[in-house]
Design a protein around this motif. Structure first.
Motif, PDB file in Angstrom:
ATOM      1  N   ARG A  35      -5.201  12.635  -5.422  1.00  0.00           N
ATOM      2  CA  ARG A  35      -5.207  13.709  -4.187  1.00  0.00           C
ATOM      3  C   ARG A  35      -4.714  12.875  -3.210  1.00  0.00           C
ATOM      4  NH1 ARG A  35     -11.589  14.933  -3.972  1.00  0.00           N
ATOM      5  NH2 ARG A  35     -11.362  13.321  -2.453  1.00  0.00           N
ATOM      6  N   LEU A  36      -4.367  13.413  -1.862  1.00  0.00           N
ATOM      7  CA  LEU A  36      -3.644  12.958  -0.995  1.00  0.00           C
ATOM      8  C   LEU A  36      -4.622  11.700  -0.312  1.00  0.00           C
ATOM      9  CD1 LEU A  36      -1.001  12.830   0.657  1.00  0.00           C
ATOM     10  CD2 LEU A  36      -1.869  14.359   2.039  1.00  0.00           C
ATOM     11  N   ASP A  37      -5.733  12.174  -0.182  1.00  0.00           N
ATOM     12  CA  ASP A  37      -6.634  10.984   0.334  1.00  0.00           C
ATOM     13  C   ASP A  37      -6.763   9.726  -0.417  1.00  0.00           C
ATOM     14  OD1 ASP A  37      -8.133  12.566  -1.254  1.00  0.00           O
ATOM     15  OD2 ASP A  37      -9.872  12.485  -0.167  1.00  0.00           O
ATOM     16  N   GLU A  38      -6.863  10.093  -1.763  1.00  0.00           N
ATOM     17  CA  GLU A  38      -6.806   8.959  -2.662  1.00  0.00           C
ATOM     18  C   GLU A  38      -5.391   7.993  -2.644  1.00  0.00           C
ATOM     19  OE1 GLU A  38      -9.411  10.751  -6.500  1.00  0.00           O
ATOM     20  OE2 GLU A  38      -7.217  11.227  -6.440  1.00  0.00           O
ATOM     21  N   ALA A  39      -4.429   8.750  -2.467  1.00  0.00           N
ATOM     22  CA  ALA A  39      -3.059   7.898  -2.376  1.00  0.00           C
ATOM     23  C   ALA A  39      -3.009   7.276  -1.021  1.00  0.00           C
ATOM     24  CB  ALA A  39      -2.022   9.146  -2.594  1.00  0.00           C
ATOM     25  N   ASN A  40      -3.462   7.826  -0.234  1.00  0.00           N
ATOM     26  CA  ASN A  40      -3.497   7.065   1.237  1.00  0.00           C
ATOM     27  C   ASN A  40      -4.530   5.896   1.379  1.00  0.00           C
ATOM     28  OD1 ASN A  40      -1.419   8.117   2.586  1.00  0.00           O
ATOM     29  ND2 ASN A  40      -2.369  10.024   3.033  1.00  0.00           N
ATOM     30  N   HIS A  41      -5.414   5.507   0.342  1.00  0.00           N
ATOM     31  CA  HIS A  41      -6.476   4.778   0.499  1.00  0.00           C
ATOM     32  C   HIS A  41      -5.966   3.345   0.496  1.00  0.00           C
ATOM     33  CE1 HIS A  41     -10.062   2.425  -0.362  1.00  0.00           C
ATOM     34  NE2 HIS A  41     -10.555   3.300   0.366  1.00  0.00           N
ATOM     35  N   ALA A  57       0.920  -1.035  -0.001  1.00  0.00           N
ATOM     36  CA  ALA A  57      -0.028   0.025  -0.041  1.00  0.00           C
ATOM     37  C   ALA A  57       0.877   1.152  -0.038  1.00  0.00           C
ATOM     38  CB  ALA A  57      -0.874   0.181   1.215  1.00  0.00           C
ATOM     39  N   LEU A  58       0.242   2.196  -0.881  1.00  0.00           N
ATOM     40  CA  LEU A  58       1.349   3.327  -1.064  1.00  0.00           C
ATOM     41  C   LEU A  58       1.375   4.411   0.375  1.00  0.00           C
ATOM     42  CD1 LEU A  58       2.789   5.627  -2.719  1.00  0.00           C
ATOM     43  CD2 LEU A  58       0.472   6.381  -3.410  1.00  0.00           C
ATOM     44  N   HIS A  59       0.098   4.020   1.264  1.00  0.00           N
ATOM     45  CA  HIS A  59       0.275   4.857   2.343  1.00  0.00           C
ATOM     46  C   HIS A  59       1.325   4.472   3.386  1.00  0.00           C
ATOM     47  CE1 HIS A  59      -1.555   1.675   4.785  1.00  0.00           C
ATOM     48  NE2 HIS A  59      -2.497   1.451   3.793  1.00  0.00           N
ATOM     49  N   LYS A  60       1.988   3.367   3.367  1.00  0.00           N
ATOM     50  CA  LYS A  60       2.908   2.764   4.257  1.00  0.00           C
ATOM     51  C   LYS A  60       4.229   3.647   3.852  1.00  0.00           C
ATOM     52  CE  LYS A  60       1.409  -2.063   4.663  1.00  0.00           C
ATOM     53  NZ  LYS A  60       1.649  -3.442   4.554  1.00  0.00           N
ATOM     54  N   LEU A  61       4.377   3.657   2.595  1.00  0.00           N
ATOM     55  CA  LEU A  61       5.733   4.628   2.125  1.00  0.00           C
ATOM     56  C   LEU A  61       5.339   5.998   2.794  1.00  0.00           C
ATOM     57  CD1 LEU A  61       8.323   4.893   0.538  1.00  0.00           C
ATOM     58  CD2 LEU A  61       6.862   5.337  -1.379  1.00  0.00           C
ATOM     59  N   LEU A  62       4.210   6.342   2.383  1.00  0.00           N
ATOM     60  CA  LEU A  62       3.936   7.797   2.438  1.00  0.00           C
ATOM     61  C   LEU A  62       3.799   8.233   4.044  1.00  0.00           C
ATOM     62  CD1 LEU A  62       0.982   8.788   0.060  1.00  0.00           C
ATOM     63  CD2 LEU A  62       3.311   9.250  -0.313  1.00  0.00           C
ATOM     64  N   SER A  63       3.626   7.383   4.865  1.00  0.00           N
ATOM     65  CA  SER A  63       3.785   7.674   6.218  1.00  0.00           C
ATOM     66  C   SER A  63       5.124   7.676   6.752  1.00  0.00           C
ATOM     67  CB  SER A  63       2.643   6.807   6.976  1.00  0.00           C
ATOM     68  OG  SER A  63       3.293   5.628   7.242  1.00  0.00           O
ATOM     69  N   ASP A  64       5.844   6.587   5.918  1.00  0.00           N
ATOM     70  CA  ASP A  64       7.219   6.707   6.494  1.00  0.00           C
ATOM     71  C   ASP A  64       8.182   7.896   6.072  1.00  0.00           C
ATOM     72  OD1 ASP A  64       6.732   4.422   7.861  1.00  0.00           O
ATOM     73  OD2 ASP A  64       7.721   3.107   6.451  1.00  0.00           O
ATOM     74  N   VAL A  65       7.680   8.385   4.842  1.00  0.00           N
ATOM     75  CA  VAL A  65       8.528   9.551   4.616  1.00  0.00           C
ATOM     76  C   VAL A  65       7.986  10.935   5.120  1.00  0.00           C
ATOM     77  CG1 VAL A  65       9.348   8.671   2.395  1.00  0.00           C
ATOM     78  CG2 VAL A  65       7.147  10.036   2.437  1.00  0.00           C
ATOM     79  N   GLY A  66       6.912  10.849   5.690  1.00  0.00           N
ATOM     80  CA  GLY A  66       6.589  12.105   6.630  1.00  0.00           C
ATOM     81  C   GLY A  66       5.742  13.170   5.603  1.00  0.00           C
ATOM     82  N   VAL A  67       4.481  13.020   5.228  1.00  0.00           N
ATOM     83  CA  VAL A  67       4.052  13.982   4.686  1.00  0.00           C
ATOM     84  C   VAL A  67       3.860  15.336   5.379  1.00  0.00           C
ATOM     85  CG1 VAL A  67       1.822  14.542   3.149  1.00  0.00           C
ATOM     86  CG2 VAL A  67       2.928  12.239   3.052  1.00  0.00           C
ATOM     87  N   LYS A  68       4.072  16.457   4.801  1.00  0.00           N
ATOM     88  CA  LYS A  68       3.846  17.626   5.470  1.00  0.00           C
ATOM     89  C   LYS A  68       2.617  18.071   5.353  1.00  0.00           C
ATOM     90  CE  LYS A  68       8.365  19.481   5.101  1.00  0.00           C
ATOM     91  NZ  LYS A  68       9.337  20.520   4.290  1.00  0.00           N
ATOM     92  N   ASP A  69       2.019  18.781   6.468  1.00  0.00           N
ATOM     93  CA  ASP A  69       0.807  19.374   6.159  1.00  0.00           C
ATOM     94  C   ASP A  69       0.030  20.289   5.100  1.00  0.00           C
ATOM     95  OD1 ASP A  69       0.155  18.081   8.584  1.00  0.00           O
ATOM     96  OD2 ASP A  69       0.348  19.975   9.875  1.00  0.00           O
ATOM     97  N   SER A  70       1.377  20.686   4.285  1.00  0.00           N
ATOM     98  CA  SER A  70       0.737  21.592   3.034  1.00  0.00           C
ATOM     99  C   SER A  70       0.563  20.798   2.167  1.00  0.00           C
ATOM    100  CB  SER A  70       2.081  22.479   2.853  1.00  0.00           C
ATOM    101  OG  SER A  70       3.242  21.928   2.961  1.00  0.00           O
ATOM    102  N   ALA A  71       0.968  19.289   2.043  1.00  0.00           N
ATOM    103  CA  ALA A  71       0.749  18.614   0.856  1.00  0.00           C
ATOM    104  C   ALA A  71      -0.551  18.246   0.807  1.00  0.00           C
ATOM    105  CB  ALA A  71       1.709  17.491   1.051  1.00  0.00           C
ATOM    106  N   LYS A  72      -1.195  18.477  -0.813  1.00  0.00           N
ATOM    107  CA  LYS A  72      -2.397  18.210  -0.921  1.00  0.00           C
ATOM    108  C   LYS A  72      -2.679  17.079  -2.063  1.00  0.00           C
ATOM    109  CE  LYS A  72      -4.251  20.834   2.141  1.00  0.00           C
ATOM    110  NZ  LYS A  72      -3.184  20.917   3.187  1.00  0.00           N
TER     111      LYS A  72
END
Ligand code: HEM
Lengths: 208, 311
Positions: free
Chosen positions: B191-197, B146-161
């Motif tokens: 969109r970030l929420d799609e990527a995190n699904h 799942a892409l969200h695993k990678l995204l959470s490990d690299v630390g997405v900043k709040d400004s990223a949408k």
């Protein structure tokens, strides 16, 4: 009419050329069964052959101007009829094989897609031209027959538009799969331009 | 709903049973010879694909598309616009070693080799339907994470949408990139929420084997509720951004290929019917479902959005 006899292009060669695509399709079938998506493959190829034969038919008159040989005029009608035959196959594949004669899906589909309006209009014109291509109709319509059959130019334009709008991308912005539609547009334009008076008389002067 | 509930266990016996039933059915139809020749008889290499999870059923059973079909019918314009030619053209494409760059609005930007990524995130199997915008579909057993695993490990900043994905820019080895009619390199976005699904994965394998180059090796995106072109192949860069990124097909024909491009039978396309689709190998068309049949999982992402306007 047929004063200049050239053995270069006997009539049977035209029939052979027009039927070669069927042999080709049979060969491809034996090799890989028309690929992974055979229905789309056949739909596209039959469309291509119809277009090429229509352009070949439209090339006869320019070839007569260029070579000064009336022989080519004789090929115009069989090539046009073959173009119609492949177009009919193309339509049958679309309606029958692709959509299984589900008219409640096909009719809205054709009405909704611009490129299919052009395809349908082109097919209707080809049908009209094919039906009236006999000597009987020629006699019956007299002068009007000539006029009616100038519709083949319009048909060429409609087919090229059908093709250009059937690809992924945007023909007007030259982006996407525009290469072959562009080539066919250029070929059609040349074939129609050669018919214009100034170019025609220039060619005639060359042969004097 | 917990992500684990999404995966409906389906035994391979059931899968292959329905497949056999399907073959029997096709055998009675006149065109069977053509279909047999188009790869249906190729026994799929089951490999490690022993426990498949098929996310949501459609009323008509979904049958795995044979490996040989998946690897010989590829929309990969970097090689060719002819789906049948890509496998041959891509055979020597070098996908190892390969580094993936993580950039943009993240805490830990940098480059990671794909082999390291595969060690860090063990592959799981995801059997997804793939619906191409051209009106055909397949059922593919991906291996990936799942892409969200990678995204959470690299630390997405709040400004990223949004997440922007970029493919390779290598005209020397990608013959299709020499065509001036396209805007290279290939880019895609979510969109970030799609990527995190949880359904959104980075795939590195197919049928338990390493991904072949024609299917987007070494690492590609798979977003099963969107048209296939959103699932960018051979990713070189993942970038977290604040604004909606430009995408390849949207740049080419914006009125046909929207940023969202969710599978939607109610949004017609100027060329193809989106109401039905041809499952590769089948003669009769199938109905196309909204969100490719994954609506139960993803529809909430688009609550209150006009899906016809945001096609
Ligand atoms: C009612 C009439 C027609 C219908 C419904 C129709 C349907 C179609 C469809 C669905 C396609 C797209 C195939 C695909 O991309 O999968 C297509 C492409 C095409 N059609 Fe037609 N068509 C019609 C008439 C014609 C006629 C009269 C001609 C030529 C004389 C023609 C020539 C072509 C060509 C050249 C293509 C492009 C094939 C390619 O991509 O290589 N069509 N047509």
């Amino acid at each position: 009419m047929n004063r200049v006899k050239t053995k270069l292009f006997p009539q049977w060669l035209i029939h052979l050329a027009a039927l070669t695509p069927l042999l080709w399709l049979a060969g491809v079938f034996l090799i890989d069964g028309w690929g992974i998506n055979p229905i789309q493959y056949l739909e596209k190829r039959s469309g291509d052959y119809a277009l090429v034969l229509l352009l070949a038919s439209l090339a006869c008159t320019p070839l007569r101007f260029i070579t000064n040989s009336a022989r080519f005029t004789q090929f115009r009608k069989p090539l046009g009829l073959y173009a119609f035959a492949y177009a009919a196959l193309h339509l049958l594949l679309f309606v029958g094989l692709d959509y299984g004669f589900t008219w409640d899906e096909i009719i809205p589909l054709v009405l909704n897609k611009t490129y299919l309006w052009f395809g349908l209009a082109a097919f209707v014109l080809l049908l009209l031209l094919a039906v009236t291509s006999t000597q009987g109709w020629q006699r019956r319509l007299k002068k009007n027959w000539q006029r009616l059959h100038t519709l083949v130019y319009l048909t060429g334009g409609l087919v090229v538009l059908h093709f250009a709008l059937s690809i992924k991308g945007n023909i007007f912005k030259l982006s996407g799969e525009v290469f072959w539609p562009l080539i066919s547009m250029i070929v059609l334009s040349i074939l129609l331009l050669i018919r214009l008076k100034p170019i025609r008389s220039a060619l005639r002067r060359l042969h004097r | 709903m917990k992500p684990d509930d999404l995966h409906k266990e389906i035994t391979p016996e059931k899968l292959y049973f329905s497949r056999r039933k399907f073959l029997a059915l096709v055998g009675t139809v006149g065109l069977s010879a053509a279909l047999v020749a188009c790869g249906i008889t190729t026994t799929p290499d089951t490999g490690t694909a022993s426990t498949g999870s098929l996310v949501t059923d459609t009323p008509v059973p979904d049958i795995l598309t044979p490996l040989d079909t998946i690897t010989h019918y590829n929309n990969f314009y970097e090689f060719s616009t002819d789906k049948g030619s890509v496998a041959d053209l891509a055979v020597n494409y070098k996908t190892e070693p390969w580094t993936l760059e993580i950039a943009g609005l993240v805490e830990h930007p940098g480059k990671i080799s794909v082999s390291d990524l595969m060690k860090t995130y063990p592959a799981e199997e995801r059997i997804y339907r793939l619906r191409c915008v051209e009106g055909w579909s397949m059922v593919i057993p991906w291996n990936g994470f799942a892409l969200h695993k990678l995204l959470s490990d690299v630390g997405v900043k709040d400004s990223a949408k949004y997440v922007k994905f970029t493919g390779p820019d290598d005209p020397a080895n990608l013959p299709g990139q020499n065509s001036a009619f396209y805007t290279w390199p290939y880019t895609e976005g979510l969109r970030l929420d799609e990527a995190n699904h949880d359904l959104t994965i980075l795939a590195t394998g197919l049928y338990g084997k390493i991904l072949p180059p024609q299917d987007g090796a070494p690492i590609r995106l798979v977003v099963p509720w969107k048209y296939g072109f959103k699932s960018i192949k051979s990713i070189v860069k993942i970038e977290l951004v604040a604004d909606q990124p430009p995408t390849f097909w949207n740049l080419l024909a914006p009125d046909e290929y929207g940023f969202y491009s969710n599978v939607n039978p109610n949004v017609p396309h100027p060329r193809w019917s989106q109401a039905t689709e041809r499952r590769i190998g089948e003669l009769k068309r199938r109905q196309t479902y909204i969100f490719n049949g994954y609506g139960e999982q993803v529809a909430y992402l688009y609550d209150g959005m006009d899906l016809v306007k945001n096609y």
